[in-house]
Motif scaffolding. Structure first.
Motif, short mmCIF file in Angstrom:
data_model
loop_
_atom_site.label_atom_id
_atom_site.label_comp_id
_atom_site.label_asym_id
_atom_site.label_seq_id
_atom_site.Cartn_x
_atom_site.Cartn_y
_atom_site.Cartn_z
N GLY A 1 36.15 39.14 -6.17
CA GLY A 1 36.97 40.19 -6.76
C GLY A 1 36.51 41.57 -6.35
O GLY A 1 35.73 41.73 -5.42
N LEU A 2 37.02 42.54 -7.09
CA LEU A 2 36.68 43.95 -6.85
C LEU A 2 35.67 44.40 -7.88
O LEU A 2 35.87 44.17 -9.09
N VAL A 3 34.61 45.03 -7.42
CA VAL A 3 33.57 45.51 -8.32
C VAL A 3 33.07 46.85 -7.83
O VAL A 3 33.10 47.13 -6.63
N TYR B 1 27.55 32.04 3.10
CA TYR B 1 27.71 32.93 4.24
C TYR B 1 28.69 34.02 3.86
O TYR B 1 29.45 33.89 2.88
N ARG B 2 28.69 35.07 4.66
CA ARG B 2 29.72 36.09 4.49
C ARG B 2 30.14 36.63 5.86
O ARG B 2 29.38 36.58 6.83
N GLN B 3 31.36 37.13 5.88
CA GLN B 3 31.88 37.73 7.10
C GLN B 3 32.68 38.97 6.75
O GLN B 3 33.69 38.88 6.03
N ASP C 1 28.14 45.07 1.01
CA ASP C 1 28.25 43.66 0.65
C ASP C 1 29.71 43.18 0.72
O ASP C 1 29.97 41.98 0.54
N THR C 2 30.63 44.09 0.94
CA THR C 2 32.04 43.72 1.03
C THR C 2 32.26 42.76 2.19
O THR C 2 31.88 43.04 3.33
N ALA C 3 32.87 41.61 1.88
CA ALA C 3 33.08 40.57 2.89
C ALA C 3 33.82 39.40 2.25
O ALA C 3 33.98 39.36 1.03
N VAL C 4 34.25 38.48 3.08
CA VAL C 4 34.69 37.18 2.59
C VAL C 4 33.45 36.29 2.54
O VAL C 4 32.71 36.19 3.54
N TYR C 5 33.23 35.67 1.40
CA TYR C 5 32.07 34.82 1.20
C TYR C 5 32.49 33.35 1.26
O TYR C 5 33.48 32.95 0.64
N TYR C 6 31.71 32.58 2.01
CA TYR C 6 32.02 31.17 2.24
C TYR C 6 30.88 30.29 1.76
O TYR C 6 29.69 30.57 2.02
N GLY D 1 36.79 30.34 1.40
CA GLY D 1 36.34 31.72 1.32
C GLY D 1 36.89 32.44 0.11
O GLY D 1 37.98 32.12 -0.39
N THR D 2 36.12 33.40 -0.37
CA THR D 2 36.55 34.24 -1.49
C THR D 2 36.17 35.68 -1.18
O THR D 2 35.06 35.96 -0.71
N GLN D 3 37.11 36.59 -1.41
CA GLN D 3 36.91 38.00 -1.05
C GLN D 3 36.07 38.70 -2.10
O GLN D 3 36.36 38.61 -3.30
N VAL D 4 35.06 39.43 -1.64
CA VAL D 4 34.28 40.31 -2.50
C VAL D 4 34.42 41.72 -1.94
O VAL D 4 34.14 41.97 -0.77
#
Length: 115
Positions: free
Chosen positions: A10-12, A37-39, A89-94, A108-111
């Motif tokens: 989510g958005l933080v 992981y993140r991308q 830290d903004t990325a898609v986390y897998y 994946g989940t968007q942060v």
């Protein structure tokens, strides 16, 4: 078949916290190592946290002291607690499961960390 399903993105705001969760199914979860992981846009996918089947952990330097990976073998889940979040830290986390000869990935989940 093996499925990994992430949730909790989510958005933080900067300095805030999020907890990601990954639920596994279709495989004996407890015997395999897991990772997050993140991308970020325009960047390569990087491993941010790892947990072995026995619970040993390691982290990329940029998240040490802020992120904590944990697993619950009774629930077949692996979580990533993220504190003191930064815009970088903004990325898609897998979620990732390491099985000999094959890696499994979640969708994946968007942060997004932004004010």
């Amino acid at each position: 078949q093996v499925q990994l399903v992430e949730s909790g993105g989510g958005l933080v705001q900067p300095g805030g916290s999020l907890r990601l969760s990954c639920a596994a199914s279709g495989i004996t979860f407890s015997i395999y190592a897991m990772a997050w992981y993140r991308q970020a846009p325009g960047k390569m996918r990087e491993r941010v946290a790892f947990i072995s089947s026995r619970g040993s952990t390691n982290y990329v330097d940029s998240v040490k002291g802020r992120f904590t990976i944990s697993r619950d073998n009774a629930k077949d889940t692996v979580d990533l607690q993220m504190n003191s979040l930064k815009p970088e830290d903004t990325a898609v986390y897998y979620c990732n499961m390491m099985v000999p000869g094959r890696n499994y990935w979640g969708q994946g989940t968007q942060v997004t960390v932004s004010s």
